[in-house]
Design an enzyme around this catalytic site. Structure first.
Site, PDB file in Angstrom:
ATOM      1  N   ASP A 105       7.347 127.250  24.464  1.00 29.51           N
ATOM      2  CA  ASP A 105       6.557 126.146  24.113  1.00 29.51           C
ATOM      3  C   ASP A 105       5.099 126.079  25.226  1.00 29.51           C
ATOM      4  O   ASP A 105       5.384 126.036  26.456  1.00 29.51           O
ATOM      5  CB  ASP A 105       7.236 124.643  24.485  1.00 29.51           C
ATOM      6  CG  ASP A 105       6.253 123.699  23.862  1.00 29.51           C
ATOM      7  OD1 ASP A 105       6.867 122.658  23.108  1.00 29.51           O
ATOM      8  OD2 ASP A 105       5.285 123.230  24.140  1.00 29.51           O
ATOM      9  N   ASP A 136       2.436 125.707  18.735  1.00 32.22           N
ATOM     10  CA  ASP A 136       2.473 126.222  20.151  1.00 32.22           C
ATOM     11  C   ASP A 136       3.935 126.345  20.450  1.00 32.22           C
ATOM     12  O   ASP A 136       4.193 126.555  21.721  1.00 32.22           O
ATOM     13  CB  ASP A 136       1.916 124.945  21.203  1.00 32.22           C
ATOM     14  CG  ASP A 136       2.750 124.005  21.519  1.00 32.22           C
ATOM     15  OD1 ASP A 136       3.614 123.469  20.545  1.00 32.22           O
ATOM     16  OD2 ASP A 136       2.823 123.719  22.576  1.00 32.22           O
ATOM     17  N   GLU A 137       4.740 126.173  19.379  1.00 32.34           N
ATOM     18  CA  GLU A 137       6.188 126.620  19.911  1.00 32.34           C
ATOM     19  C   GLU A 137       6.992 127.492  18.945  1.00 32.34           C
ATOM     20  O   GLU A 137       6.849 127.378  17.618  1.00 32.34           O
ATOM     21  CB  GLU A 137       7.009 124.939  20.223  1.00 32.34           C
ATOM     22  CG  GLU A 137       7.526 124.289  19.243  1.00 32.34           C
ATOM     23  CD  GLU A 137       8.051 123.135  19.450  1.00 32.34           C
ATOM     24  OE1 GLU A 137       9.157 123.156  19.995  1.00 32.34           O
ATOM     25  OE2 GLU A 137       7.394 122.171  19.356  1.00 32.34           O
TER      26      GLU A 137
HETATM   27  N1  DCP Z   1       0.171 117.217  18.810  1.00 28.09           N
HETATM   28  C1  DCP Z   1      -0.656 116.234  18.266  1.00 28.09           C
HETATM   29  N2  DCP Z   1       0.057 115.009  18.017  1.00 28.09           N
HETATM   30  C2  DCP Z   1       1.060 114.672  18.705  1.00 28.09           C
HETATM   31  C3  DCP Z   1       1.771 115.738  19.430  1.00 28.09           C
HETATM   32  C4  DCP Z   1       1.253 117.056  19.477  1.00 28.09           C
HETATM   33  O1  DCP Z   1      -1.647 116.556  17.685  1.00 28.09           O
HETATM   34  N3  DCP Z   1       1.670 113.554  18.501  1.00 28.09           N
HETATM   35  C5  DCP Z   1      -0.621 118.586  18.876  1.00 28.09           C
HETATM   36  C6  DCP Z   1      -1.453 118.757  20.457  1.00 28.09           C
HETATM   37  C7  DCP Z   1      -0.603 119.482  21.325  1.00 28.09           C
HETATM   38  C8  DCP Z   1       0.084 120.455  20.353  1.00 28.09           C
HETATM   39  O2  DCP Z   1       0.556 119.692  19.060  1.00 28.09           O
HETATM   40  O3  DCP Z   1      -1.288 120.277  22.253  1.00 28.09           O
HETATM   41  C9  DCP Z   1       1.633 120.724  20.962  1.00 28.09           C
HETATM   42  O4  DCP Z   1       2.409 119.624  21.219  1.00 28.09           O
HETATM   43  P1  DCP Z   1       3.533 119.641  22.187  1.00 28.09           P
HETATM   44  O5  DCP Z   1       4.240 118.369  22.073  1.00 28.09           O
HETATM   45  O6  DCP Z   1       3.908 120.925  22.685  1.00 28.09           O
HETATM   46  O7  DCP Z   1       2.272 119.044  23.541  1.00 28.09           O
HETATM   47  P2  DCP Z   1       1.663 119.930  24.508  1.00 28.09           P
HETATM   48  O8  DCP Z   1       1.751 121.467  24.369  1.00 28.09           O
HETATM   49  O9  DCP Z   1       0.353 119.451  24.445  1.00 28.09           O
HETATM   50  O10 DCP Z   1       2.164 119.497  25.851  1.00 28.09           O
HETATM   51  P3  DCP Z   1       3.372 120.004  26.549  1.00 28.09           P
HETATM   52  O11 DCP Z   1       4.192 120.873  25.706  1.00 28.09           O
HETATM   53  O12 DCP Z   1       3.016 120.768  27.702  1.00 28.09           O
HETATM   54  O13 DCP Z   1       4.536 118.652  26.946  1.00 28.09           O
HETATM   55 MG    MG Z   2       3.492 122.196  24.315  1.00 31.64          MG
END
Ligand code: DCP
Ligand code: MG
Length: 382
Positions: A32, A128-129
């Site tokens: 992720d 992203d995952e």
């Molecule tokens: N995303 C979004 N709305 C959400 C959750 C996520 O638009 N409610 C988008 C923005 C994030 C991406 O999806 O950058 C990936 O989600 P993640 O939950 O993996 O969050 P991040 O990668 O931003 O942070 P981390 O994984 O480090 O907690």
């Molecule tokens: Mg993420």
């Protein structure tokens, strides 16, 4: 292990090799990316490095929701799906950035290209995952931990971004593990540690358990895996239906779900359960807007456009209705989603009872996008 596999391949007929592999303990990695959209913005604009960055929402919190926030902004309590207004109150110095979905899409393909060097079994969950089954060790690295480390290093060297990885023998534990040492972390939970790990795990952390189920568990005095383990399979099924069997197995570290490449997505949705029931349409529309924003974003993330919007309404008495409307052409834009959802809410048969949950999903995707037959996947809001 590759040594053993080589011997097995030499001494066993081909069809027996696959049986051997299926009996063997699997090696699963969940990767992720860290603060995905925000890290890309910081990478591409050095002035943003080390600063609180919020992607999504309008500057000064004048509208919209937060897609994600850099770890600097998270220190002030800013989170994904929060209103930009609240984010601005928590972190007034934050820099709001408009999302650049095309770039995120491109980076997503780049990370998938890196994964493909190490395995053919890749199941992306979002941009992203992804889950990777590296049991076959395509590149002959020798251990799943080393593979995860090499993938993280390749992402760092080639894309100038960081990713966190969880390594274990099943999807459930790998997924939870990838979150444990974020950002830029690697967590390995080997077979001998799984049972203890599951016993200590708070039920809210169970992957796939929504807010409502977690609350129900808590109300039954089930706070951790160890509490859940005390119940028989029958008791769990009685309380939680089909999921009961899953809970029974998972607290014992058993999760046989395979990493499924090319899994089809039939609908993309989001829903939210409210702390207090909503009584009027005026209260429901802003909630639908938040949900529509997330659905819109998820459609973009998955590169999908659909023809049908479905509104789900759960009343305080748990009666649930769904209403759908389809159009001629495909869409993924926020305005169409919210307009159709609001018009479905206005239908005379959506009667006025206290509403506990609202959800929106988009389906009926363009055939050009997905053709394989597979399982439907509803994404939970939390
Ligand atoms: N995303 C979004 N709305 C959400 C959750 C996520 O638009 N409610 C988008 C923005 C994030 C991406 O999806 O950058 C990936 O989600 P993640 O939950 O993996 O969050 P991040 O990668 O931003 O942070 P981390 O994984 O480090 O907690
Ligand atoms: Mg993420």
């Amino acid at each position: 292990m590759p040594g053993i596999l080589r011997i097995v391949k030499r001494v066993l007929p081909k069809e027996k090799v696959s049986i051997f592999l299926s009996l063997k303990v699997r090696k699963i990695i969940h990767i992720d990316m860290d603060a995905f959209y925000a890290s890309i913005e910081q990478r591409d604009n050095p002035e943003l490095k080390g600063k609180p960055v919020i992607v999504g929402g309008l500057p000064q919190g004048r509208g919209g929701v937060v897609a994600t926030a850099s770890y600097e902004a998270r220190r002030s309590g800013v989170r994904s799906a929060m209103s930009s207004k609240q984010a601005f109150q928590l972190c007034p110095e934050a820099i709001f950035i408009r999302p650049r979905f095309e770039i995120y899409q491109e980076v997503s393909s780049q990370i998938r290209d890196i994964f493909a060097r190490y395995t053919d079994l890749i199941e992306p969950l979002s941009l992203d995952e992804a889950f990777l089954d590296v049991t076959a060790d395509k590149a002959g690295i020798g251990s799943a931990i080393a593979i995860a480390q090499q993938i993280r290093q390749a992402i760092k060297d080639e894309l100038k971004l960081t990713a966190s990885a969880g390594v274990s023998i099943n999807k459930f534990v790998a997924k939870i593990a990838s979150d444990m040492n974020k950002p830029d972390g690697l967590t390995f939970i080997g077979p001998s540690r799984i049972e203890k790990f599951m016993e200590k795990l708070p039920v809210e952390k169970f992957y796939g358990v929504g807010k409502v189920t977690a609350e129900k568990m808590r109300s039954l005095g089930l706070l951790t895996g160890a509490d859940v383990k005390k119940l028989s399979e029958g008791e769990l099924v009685r309380n939680f239906g089909k999921s009961g069997k899953f809970f029974f197995e998972i607290v014992r570290g058993i999760d046989e779900r395979q990493v499924e490449p090319n899994r089809e997505t039939k609908s993309i949705g989001a829903e939210d359960t409210f702390q207090k029931d909503l009584l009027t349409k005026e209260d429901m529309v802003p909630e639908l807007e938040k949900i529509a924003m997330i659905v819109h974003d998820r459609l973009r993330k998955h590169d999908l456009k659909g023809r049908t919007v479905t509104l789900k309404v759960k009343y305080h008495d748990f009666k649930t209705i769904t209403r759908s409307q389809s159009g001629q052409s495909v869409f993924d834009d926020f305005q169409t989603i919210i307009d159709v959802a609001v018009s479905l809410l206005a239908k005379p048969d959506v009667d006025e009872k206290p509403v506990r949950l609202l959800g929106i999903s988009v389906s009926n995707f363009d055939d050009g996008f997905r053709t394989a037959v597979g399982e439907s996947r509803q994404l939970k809001l939390f």
